[in-house]
Design a protein around this motif. Structure first.
Motif, PDB file in Angstrom:
ATOM      1  N   TRP A 157       0.831  -1.192   0.000  1.00 21.41           N
ATOM      2  CA  TRP A 157       0.000   0.000   0.000  1.00 21.41           C
ATOM      3  C   TRP A 157       0.866   1.243   0.000  1.00 21.41           C
ATOM      4  N   ASP A 158       0.480   2.223  -0.793  1.00 15.77           N
ATOM      5  CA  ASP A 158       1.228   3.474  -0.902  1.00 15.77           C
ATOM      6  C   ASP A 158       0.820   4.505   0.157  1.00 15.77           C
ATOM      7  N   LEU A 159      -0.011   4.118   1.112  1.00 19.64           N
ATOM      8  CA  LEU A 159      -0.517   4.972   2.199  1.00 19.64           C
ATOM      9  C   LEU A 159      -1.451   6.068   1.696  1.00 19.64           C
ATOM     10  N   GLU A 160      -1.833   6.014   0.423  1.00 22.65           N
ATOM     11  CA  GLU A 160      -2.720   7.034  -0.131  1.00 22.65           C
ATOM     12  C   GLU A 160      -3.974   6.439  -0.761  1.00 22.65           C
ATOM     13  N   GLU A 161      -3.841   5.320  -1.455  1.00 22.91           N
ATOM     14  CA  GLU A 161      -4.988   4.678  -2.102  1.00 22.91           C
ATOM     15  C   GLU A 161      -6.036   4.302  -1.053  1.00 22.91           C
ATOM     16  N   GLU A 162      -7.313   4.470  -1.370  1.00 23.41           N
ATOM     17  CA  GLU A 162      -8.405   4.096  -0.463  1.00 23.41           C
ATOM     18  C   GLU A 162      -8.490   2.571  -0.389  1.00 23.41           C
TER      19      GLU A 162
ATOM     20  N   ASP B  26       0.677   6.422  10.901  1.00 21.06           N
ATOM     21  CA  ASP B  26       1.170   7.789  11.086  1.00 21.06           C
ATOM     22  C   ASP B  26       2.670   7.779  11.377  1.00 21.06           C
TER      23      ASP B  26
ATOM     24  N   LYS C 123       4.540   6.946   8.167  1.00 15.98           N
ATOM     25  CA  LYS C 123       4.565   8.085   7.237  1.00 15.98           C
ATOM     26  C   LYS C 123       5.709   9.034   7.578  1.00 15.98           C
TER      27      LYS C 123
ATOM     28  N   ARG D  99       8.917   7.871   6.009  1.00 11.43           N
ATOM     29  CA  ARG D  99       8.992   7.797   4.544  1.00 11.43           C
ATOM     30  C   ARG D  99      10.158   8.616   4.033  1.00 11.43           C
TER      31      ARG D  99
END
Length: 62
Positions: A34-39, A52, A55, A58
């Motif tokens: 997961w890119d931490l952005e896609e729903e 969190d 992130k 990153r």
């Protein structure tokens, strides 16, 4: 999460040169990169705190 309730989430980290196929087992039926952005749907509050923290790392992990 209710007051007085504890939840433990194991977190694993590894750097690899190449990915091996995922093998389903008794504890996990699949994994998601997961890119931490896609729903991806609902995430509980413990998992959100872990994310969190990730992130903030990153770009800092070589």
């Amino acid at each position: 999460m209710s007051e007085g309730t504890f939840k433990y989430n194991p977190v694993y980290f590894s750097m690899v040169d190449s990915l091996n196929p995922f093998m389903e087992n008794e504890e996990t039926s699949k994994i998601k990169f997961w890119d931490l952005e896609e729903e991806i749907g609902p995430i509980d509050e413990v998992d959100m705190k872990i994310l969190d923290g990730l992130k903030s790392l990153r770009g800092k992990i070589e």
